[in-house]
Every structure is written in structure tokens, then in C-alpha cells.
Design a protein around this motif. Sequence first.
Motif, mmCIF file in Angstrom:
data_model
loop_
_atom_site.group_PDB
_atom_site.id
_atom_site.type_symbol
_atom_site.label_atom_id
_atom_site.label_comp_id
_atom_site.label_asym_id
_atom_site.label_seq_id
_atom_site.Cartn_x
_atom_site.Cartn_y
_atom_site.Cartn_z
ATOM 1 N N LYS A 264 4.730 9.983 12.066
ATOM 2 C CA LYS A 264 4.159 11.194 11.504
ATOM 3 C C LYS A 264 4.230 11.128 9.979
ATOM 4 O O LYS A 264 4.901 10.285 9.410
ATOM 5 C CB LYS A 264 4.931 12.414 12.009
ATOM 6 C CG LYS A 264 4.856 12.634 13.516
ATOM 7 C CD LYS A 264 5.657 13.860 13.893
ATOM 8 C CE LYS A 264 5.600 14.105 15.407
ATOM 9 N NZ LYS A 264 6.397 15.304 15.796
ATOM 10 N N GLY A 265 3.561 12.071 9.342
ATOM 11 C CA GLY A 265 3.668 12.189 7.898
ATOM 12 C C GLY A 265 2.389 11.854 7.176
ATOM 13 O O GLY A 265 1.580 11.055 7.647
ATOM 14 N N VAL A 266 2.194 12.502 6.017
ATOM 15 C CA VAL A 266 1.007 12.275 5.192
ATOM 16 C C VAL A 266 1.359 11.539 3.898
ATOM 17 O O VAL A 266 0.509 11.381 3.019
ATOM 18 C CB VAL A 266 0.301 13.609 4.869
ATOM 19 C CG1 VAL A 266 -0.262 14.236 6.136
ATOM 20 C CG2 VAL A 266 1.258 14.591 4.179
ATOM 21 N N SER A 267 2.602 11.091 3.790
ATOM 22 C CA SER A 267 3.057 10.317 2.628
ATOM 23 C C SER A 267 3.744 9.059 3.151
ATOM 24 O O SER A 267 4.578 9.142 4.054
ATOM 25 C CB SER A 267 4.059 11.118 1.789
ATOM 26 O OG SER A 267 3.538 12.383 1.450
ATOM 27 N N GLY A 268 3.383 7.901 2.606
ATOM 28 C CA GLY A 268 4.008 6.691 3.125
ATOM 29 C C GLY A 268 3.766 5.464 2.290
ATOM 30 O O GLY A 268 2.977 5.461 1.337
ATOM 31 N N VAL B 58 0.850 -1.178 0.000
ATOM 32 C CA VAL B 58 0.000 0.000 0.000
ATOM 33 C C VAL B 58 0.892 1.236 0.000
ATOM 34 O O VAL B 58 1.990 1.232 0.559
ATOM 35 C CB VAL B 58 -0.953 0.007 1.218
ATOM 36 C CG1 VAL B 58 -0.186 0.095 2.526
ATOM 37 C CG2 VAL B 58 -1.963 1.139 1.125
ATOM 38 N N GLY B 59 0.439 2.286 -0.678
ATOM 39 C CA GLY B 59 1.121 3.573 -0.660
ATOM 40 C C GLY B 59 0.096 4.686 -0.616
ATOM 41 O O GLY B 59 -0.991 4.567 -1.198
ATOM 42 N N VAL B 60 0.423 5.768 0.092
ATOM 43 C CA VAL B 60 -0.533 6.851 0.322
ATOM 44 C C VAL B 60 0.133 8.201 0.107
ATOM 45 O O VAL B 60 1.212 8.456 0.644
ATOM 46 C CB VAL B 60 -1.090 6.775 1.762
ATOM 47 C CG1 VAL B 60 -1.867 8.033 2.108
ATOM 48 C CG2 VAL B 60 -1.977 5.557 1.937
ATOM 49 N N LEU B 61 -0.517 9.046 -0.682
ATOM 50 C CA LEU B 61 -0.208 10.475 -0.768
ATOM 51 C C LEU B 61 -1.513 11.209 -0.516
ATOM 52 O O LEU B 61 -2.402 11.211 -1.366
ATOM 53 C CB LEU B 61 0.314 10.857 -2.158
ATOM 54 C CG LEU B 61 1.657 10.318 -2.627
ATOM 55 C CD1 LEU B 61 1.897 10.722 -4.082
ATOM 56 C CD2 LEU B 61 2.791 10.825 -1.748
ATOM 57 N N SER B 62 -1.676 11.789 0.664
ATOM 58 C CA SER B 62 -2.937 12.469 0.960
ATOM 59 C C SER B 62 -2.664 13.625 1.900
ATOM 60 O O SER B 62 -1.513 13.918 2.222
ATOM 61 C CB SER B 62 -3.933 11.485 1.588
ATOM 62 O OG SER B 62 -3.597 11.236 2.930
ATOM 63 N N GLY B 63 -3.710 14.252 2.367
ATOM 64 C CA GLY B 63 -3.564 15.323 3.335
ATOM 65 C C GLY B 63 -3.809 14.860 4.753
ATOM 66 O O GLY B 63 -3.795 15.658 5.679
ATOM 67 N N GLN B 64 -4.047 13.549 4.941
ATOM 68 C CA GLN B 64 -4.315 12.990 6.258
ATOM 69 C C GLN B 64 -3.098 12.209 6.747
ATOM 70 O O GLN B 64 -2.255 11.804 5.952
ATOM 71 C CB GLN B 64 -5.513 12.039 6.190
ATOM 72 C CG GLN B 64 -6.781 12.657 5.648
ATOM 73 C CD GLN B 64 -7.874 11.611 5.537
ATOM 74 O OE1 GLN B 64 -8.188 10.925 6.506
ATOM 75 N NE2 GLN B 64 -8.459 11.497 4.347
ATOM 76 N N PRO B 65 -2.980 11.960 8.059
ATOM 77 C CA PRO B 65 -1.892 11.119 8.552
ATOM 78 C C PRO B 65 -1.883 9.780 7.827
ATOM 79 O O PRO B 65 -2.912 9.104 7.725
ATOM 80 C CB PRO B 65 -2.223 10.959 10.042
ATOM 81 C CG PRO B 65 -2.985 12.200 10.386
ATOM 82 C CD PRO B 65 -3.811 12.502 9.152
ATOM 83 N N ALA B 66 -0.723 9.417 7.303
ATOM 84 C CA ALA B 66 -0.636 8.249 6.428
ATOM 85 C C ALA B 66 -0.710 6.931 7.185
ATOM 86 O O ALA B 66 -1.289 5.958 6.693
ATOM 87 C CB ALA B 66 0.662 8.309 5.623
#
Length: 607
Positions: free
Chosen positions: A64-68, A5-13
Amino acid sequence: MCGIVGVLSGQPAAPLMMDALRRLEYRGYDSAGLATVSEGGLTRRRAAGKLSALQEVLEREPLKGVSGIGHTRWATHGPPTLENAHPHVAGRVAVVHNGIIENHAALRAELSAAGSTFESATDTEVVAHLLERELADGASPQEAMARVMPRLTGAFAFVVLIAGEEDLLLAARRASPLAIGIGDGAAYVGSDAVALAPLTRRIIYLDDGDWAVLRRSGVSVFTGDGTPVQRPEHVSTVSAAMIGKGNFRHFMEKEIYDQPEAIAHTLHTVIDPGTGVATLPYPLEDAESVSKITILAAGTSFYSGLTARYWLESIGGVACEVDLASEFRDRKAVLPKGGVVIAVSQSGESLDTLMALRHGKSLGQKVLALVNVPESTIARESDGVLLTRAGPEFGVASTKAFTAQLTAFLGLAIALGQARGHIDKDEVLRLVTALEGVPGRVAEALKDTSAYHAIAHELSRAKDVLYLGRGLSYPIALEGALKLKEITYVHAEGYAAGEMKHGPIALIDEHVPVVIVAPSDGWFDKTASNMAEVRARGGRVILLTDAHGAKELGGSADHLVVLPDVAPEVAPILYSIPVQLLAYLAAVEKGTDADQPRNLAKSVTVE
């Protein structure tokens, strides 16, 4: 197998990725991990074992972070240890990966000679080091991917996160599946659409050999040689509401009880509910020209193919052969002009079946996919698709997907038999009526399972168990033995009952339970003789039959399960239910994990 899974969003990843990884648990895994970009740097958390272990780590040390990127790993190269858990990091680069980098040893030797230091025994880590070396030489992330992709051989999917790049993911696939999700000001990537269901239904499927650059503003896709290309956006049929266990203890239990609905839905793909007419999908529409059908499958799907062979020949009137997908490419098969290959896979991503499909194409065969996922690679690479409508199946041991496959195959056989003039209208009506009655008979069989518990208790404590069946019941005996092995780890073997005297009878004594699948059909009398031979040697008989069979043989059985009366042709679908229930309840008795048995994966994406 492994989940990505990979996430680029404005929420905690991290919470988004953990939720997505939980939806991928059905694939099987033995370690898990996450990495995020935060304040310009990479941060990673990993744990051996289940996601609960990773959750404990996150509670102590939040990310932390919103990309992961995140991963559940099923071990291939290197044991399931913390050091081998993904993501793997080299300098600024973190990578999660499914599949196998076949030339990893040569790449590792080259990188080590150039000064790279490896922390794991995995093949994955070479990807991180190759990309890091390109970045160190001044390449942009996109340039680095373009240079590294041609250097990798094997079947794989991977996603890359880079320190300092909070609006960037790199993704690639070769043979292993990968789905990209498009959101509003967000982008996602996952092993399949199930992982992304609550996040988005807008999906882009990469073609074999593609790689992609993901940003919140959009996705750029490239072919293996770096040429920009457009891939279509699909609306996924998988929804977030389709993935709960409800009030059931395990997904497997729920999916056993889902079968009346799954069979009924699948019926509507092969039998027109308005006219009662069975329909033929391309490339079988010109039924008279089909010289032979070759079924390619693995595991449980292989046993559905073995059952289908009886139907396609006796009802459909067409020559049929069934091959293990993993063996097909290596035996130099001779296939006739006008032949059709049917590739069978629940996920539509099983790599051995996909490779066998491609080999069948190279031999001049048209290909029909029989799959449960319309967007899958096998579906997209086939000439036609026969879709089962079982819904997502999360238990590693297949249940509703198997009976849906059987339903689709029997409908296909009826349609072929009608089109080829092998069966007349009265026979078509009889068979269609019998098939349409199966969901109701399965529901009846699931109403009262009290007879199963004592049997399951005995099976859970056995050292060896035999399953016997004749004719259409033989593949169900094989499937029953496989189910017991998969989720209880009890040694079990399925045999054609007539073969018992050719060896297996030597195994029978008072300590060996023998499950006999015996509906009242044309093979019943011979099966009764085989049962008598088991009794004469002290074997413990567990008889699965109908009212007539119970009257004839019930008094000689140690345990008896009586199923509703059905036409012999549809009996394999109904008799799949008790062998599934026995395995499931034995697993509960024994305390093993029915949903995620050890060493197994839902979708086998390595050969």
C-alpha cells in the motif's frame, strides 16, 4: 547499472514504480525491491533475480501507499541475495543507492561500535544508519542530509524514504546520474529520464554533489555544503512511446533493425541535408588550430573511437590518439596545447569516461562529448556536444548507438578534412554521398538474413571463435568478438589479421570458427592471404564481404555473407550489421538473454 525510482503522487506507488523499473531493466540487474510509506510506517518487498520474481512477491503481499522508492541492483558489495537487495532499512529510514560508498568500511565500524546492527553486506546500509542516527538525535530530515552528505566519499546516487513522512523524498548524487521529475501535485526521481517518461517530461538534473528535498508541492536543491541553489528545469526528449519492443523478440533485435533510421537521423546532425555540407561543432570550429584529438571511451564506444582514428587522420588530417577511459588518468598522458578530447559514451553517464573527461580538462584540453543523451552528465560537462540520434537503446549490448557513433565520427572527419584543406571539394562530395547512402545499404543488408542462421548455430556451439580484419575492418573484428562474448558467453577474440602470425595462428584448428571481415578495399589482398593461412590449418572460415570479395574468395569459405557494395570509407558502418546479427542469433540459438546478459550493465556508473 543499478536502477533507482522514487514516487510521490496521489496514486498507488507500487505499480508506478514497477513500471518505471521495467524501463530501467536495460541497465542490467540481479535483484530488485520496493518500499512504501503507508499508515505512517515503512513496508518493504524484495526479491533476488528478475522483476518477475518481485512481481510474484507483490501479488502475494501487496504494497500500500502513494509514496515509495524502488531499485534494481547490480551487485557490487555483497552477492545478489535477498538480504543484499535494496531498499535497505535502518529504523525509520529506507535507502536505494547506485554506485559505491568508498569509505563504507570505516563508517560501518564506527556505527557498529555505537550499537548499530547491520543486516546486509552492502555499502548502502551505512547511509540508512547514518541518517537514522541523526534523526534519533533530533535532526530534521533536511538537517540529517546536510550532516551526512559531507561524511560520504565515492561515486553514488541515492534516494531516501522516511517512515511518517508521506510527502517527502530525499535524493543525492555524486558522479552517478539522477533525474528529478516534476508533475502536477507530484514529484518523481529516477536514474534517468527514461524511467520517468510516462510520468512527466519536466526534468531537473542535479549537478555533481547536489542533494534535494522532494515534496509534491516542489523541489528544493542544495549543493554539497548545504547551500540552496536553483537548477534549471528541462523538457525531456524521451517519450513513453519510444520504449516498446514492437513485434521483435528482444530489444537488441529491434535495435539492430532500427539502424537505418538511427543512422539517417544522426547524419542530419553532421551533414546539412539541404546543402550537403559537413559541419563542425565547438570546440573544433577553428579546425586549423587543433593540434591533436584524443578520444576517450570504454567498451563498444572504444571500438568506435579506434575506427574514428583512421578517419580523423586519413580524411581529417589531424593527429589522433584513442585511450581507454579507465586507463587514461593513470598513465600520466602528455597532451599538447590546442588539443581536443572527445569523450564517447552512449549513455553519457559512464563513470570512467566522465572521470577521464575531467582529467582531460585538467590538462588544458577542450572537450567535445559524443553522446546519445543530450541531458547526460558528460554532455553537460563538455564544451561542446556532437549528438547521435539513435533514440533510447535498451539492449545491454550496444548496436544502433555504435553505428550512430561511427556515422557521427565519419561526418566529423569529413568536416575537419574540408576545413583544414586536407581533402578537396570532389573528395568531400564523394565521401558525403557515400555516407548519405549508408542507411539504404544497411536496410538492404537487413532484408534477407537467411545466410546467418547456420553460422549462428555453429558459433553458439563453439568453444572459441576468432575475428580477423585489417585497417578499418580491424575495430569491427574487435567489436564482433565483444558482441559474441557479451551475449552468448562464448570465448571470442578479435585480431588485426596481420598479427595472426604473431601468436593467434596457434589457436586455429578444425574446431575454431574464424570470422573474417573483408570488404573490397585497400587491405583486401592481404586479408585474402591471411584467410588462406586459416584454411591451411583447418580453420572454419566465415567470410563477410561484398560481391567482388565473394567472387574472389567465396569458394574457399565454409560460410559466406555477401553485403552491398559501398565505398571503403563507410564499410565499417555497414559491416557492423553482420557481426551484430551473428551474435544476436547465436544467443537465440543458445538460449541466453540477449537483452540482459549476465554480469553486465548498460551504463557503468562505478569504476
